[in-house]
Design a protein around this motif. Structure first.
Motif, short mmCIF file in Angstrom:
data_model
loop_
_atom_site.label_atom_id
_atom_site.label_comp_id
_atom_site.label_asym_id
_atom_site.label_seq_id
_atom_site.Cartn_x
_atom_site.Cartn_y
_atom_site.Cartn_z
N GLN A 106 -4.56 6.01 -6.42
CA GLN A 106 -3.36 6.83 -6.49
C GLN A 106 -3.68 8.29 -6.18
O GLN A 106 -4.66 8.84 -6.68
CB GLN A 106 -2.71 6.73 -7.87
CG GLN A 106 -1.37 7.45 -7.95
CD GLN A 106 -0.54 7.00 -9.13
OE1 GLN A 106 -0.80 5.95 -9.71
NE2 GLN A 106 0.46 7.79 -9.49
N LEU B 137 -2.02 5.24 -2.78
CA LEU B 137 -0.68 5.13 -3.33
C LEU B 137 -0.15 6.52 -3.67
O LEU B 137 -0.77 7.26 -4.43
CB LEU B 137 -0.68 4.27 -4.60
CG LEU B 137 0.61 4.24 -5.43
CD1 LEU B 137 1.76 3.63 -4.64
CD2 LEU B 137 0.39 3.49 -6.74
N LYS C 265 -1.61 -2.46 -7.82
CA LYS C 265 -2.03 -1.14 -8.31
C LYS C 265 -3.53 -1.08 -8.57
O LYS C 265 -4.15 -0.01 -8.42
CB LYS C 265 -1.26 -0.79 -9.59
CG LYS C 265 0.20 -0.47 -9.33
CD LYS C 265 0.88 0.13 -10.55
CE LYS C 265 1.15 -0.90 -11.61
NZ LYS C 265 1.97 -0.34 -12.73
N PRO D 127 6.52 3.24 -9.56
CA PRO D 127 5.26 2.49 -9.51
C PRO D 127 5.12 1.45 -10.61
O PRO D 127 4.35 0.49 -10.45
CB PRO D 127 4.20 3.60 -9.66
CG PRO D 127 4.92 4.75 -10.29
CD PRO D 127 6.32 4.67 -9.77
N GLU E 294 7.66 -0.62 -4.14
CA GLU E 294 8.12 -1.43 -5.28
C GLU E 294 9.15 -2.46 -4.87
O GLU E 294 9.46 -3.38 -5.63
CB GLU E 294 8.70 -0.53 -6.38
CG GLU E 294 10.05 0.08 -6.09
CD GLU E 294 9.98 1.34 -5.23
OE1 GLU E 294 11.05 1.93 -4.95
OE2 GLU E 294 8.87 1.74 -4.85
#
Length: 372
Positions: A201, A44, A196, A188, A158
């Protein structure tokens, strides 16, 4: 299959020089691949606009697909068959969502909405939506097996619907060999927690102030829009852009940035009745598109709110004396009025996407501004 348009655009983003604040992360990831250690299945790239997260992702995608990457650790070779496929927008091992997404020039990536464009049309949220059918359409590409490295890039992650996010979870929970998913998000916090929790990330958010200052200084040079730029002005740009160098550069080059003091003068004249909203609307229509005026207004509201709260302004190059005098007289707008006008600006953006005439939107905003 992804579509990037002209090869010049591909060169700008796939094969552009690495942004200086991304060198450490680049070395970490590429060294890992070179040592034949696999990357996480899903990564991410998230954070505020203007820090170069999309530039990093598209550059890494090109390098991972490059057939000469072993001898080009700093970026894709730009000449092998894979790189030529990227140039032409026909790479069989790359899929991108939403369908309108494409790499764009590094000069305007992530910053188009901050800087503004003469064209008042903006990409609507509905156009960016990633729907469940879009995710399902990726499944054959992901699960085909035996086809070598395959990469999926989900920009504006998103914007996935709940159904799309739930469909993506299956892929995240059942990693496929040689399949990499890159999610990119400006917000995010809007991603589902279940999404997530299943992605790693990328550490792209931290940019040292000195590095940002050096980059912006080099990019802008001594002048912006034919005007000299001082170190203080550069620091202000970076502060207004929340430390994001690309956003600071776009802000400096925005056609409305040099008109901030004029906006303040117009607003004060409207409040005092020295100028009519019709005259102000006619004038500003000749200066900026409505989208540009909205972006200018959003920035000015930040410091108006700070003045009303008794805080130091961010835009030190503007004379706020008249407004601070109003504050002493108790005639400055309260926070609820400022919030209401900001909401009106957002409504105007939506109305413009629905083909409301620009003149009508301008006239309405000036009437509201006069009452602020």
């Amino acid at each position: 299959m992804e579509n990037i348009g002209a090869s010049k655009t591909a060169d700008d983003i796939y094969f552009a020089p690495l942004l200086p604040w991304q060198q450490a992360l680049w070395s970490q990831l590429t060294d890992r691949v070179t040592r034949q250690q696999t990357l996480p299945h899903a990564l991410l790239a998230a954070g505020m606009q203007g820090m170069g997260k999309r530039a990093f992702v598209w550059r890494l995608v090109a390098w991972l697909l490059c057939r000469e990457r072993a001898t080009h650790p700093q970026g894709a070779c730009a000449t092998c068959e894979s790189c030529q496929w990227l140039r032409s927008g026909t790479h069989p091992s790359l899929q991108t969502l939403p369908l309108i997404s494409m790499p764009v020039s590094i000069d305007n990536i992530e910053t188009k909405e901050k800087a503004g464009k003469k064209n008042t049309k903006t990409t609507s949220n509905s156009a960016l939506k990633i729907k469940v059918d879009d995710i399902r359409a990726l499944q054959p590409f992901i699960y085909q097996g035996g086809q070598g490295l395959r990469i999926c890039v989900l920009d504006h992650a998103e914007q996935m619907t709940v159904a799309a996010a739930n469909a993506l979870l299956k892929t995240l929970e059942e990693p496929q060999a040689q399949v990499h998913l890159f999610l990119i998000s400006d917000s995010p916090a809007q991603l589902l927690p279940t999404i997530k929790s299943r992605v790693q990330q990328l550490a792209l958010q931290m940019i040292e102030p000195a590095v940002a200052m050096d980059y912006v200084t080099q990019a802008l040079g001594a002048t912006v829009n034919r005007e000299a730029v001082s170190p203080a002005a550069l620091r202000q740009l970076i502060q207004l852009a929340n430390g994001a160098p690309l956003a600071a550069i776009a802000l400096a080059n925005a056609p409305w940035y040099s008109k901030r003091a004029l906006w303040l003068t117009t607003w004060l004249a409207l409040r005092s009745g020295k100028r009519s909203s019709v005259a102000a609307s006619d004038y500003w229509q000749s200066q900026l598109s409505i989208i540009e005026f909205i972006q200018l207004s959003e920035l000015m509201l930040l410091d108006i709110r700070r003045v009303c709260l008794g805080l130091a302004v961010l835009q030190q190059d503007i004379n706020w004396t008249a407004l601070t005098s109003d504050q002493a007289d108790g005639s400055t707008p309260d926070d609820s009025a400022i919030e209401a006008f900001f909401h009106r600006l957002q409504q105007s953006k939506v109305a413009l996407q629905q083909n409301v005439q620009e003149k009508f939107a301008y006239d309405k905003l000036m009437q509201e501004l006069a009452r602020l």
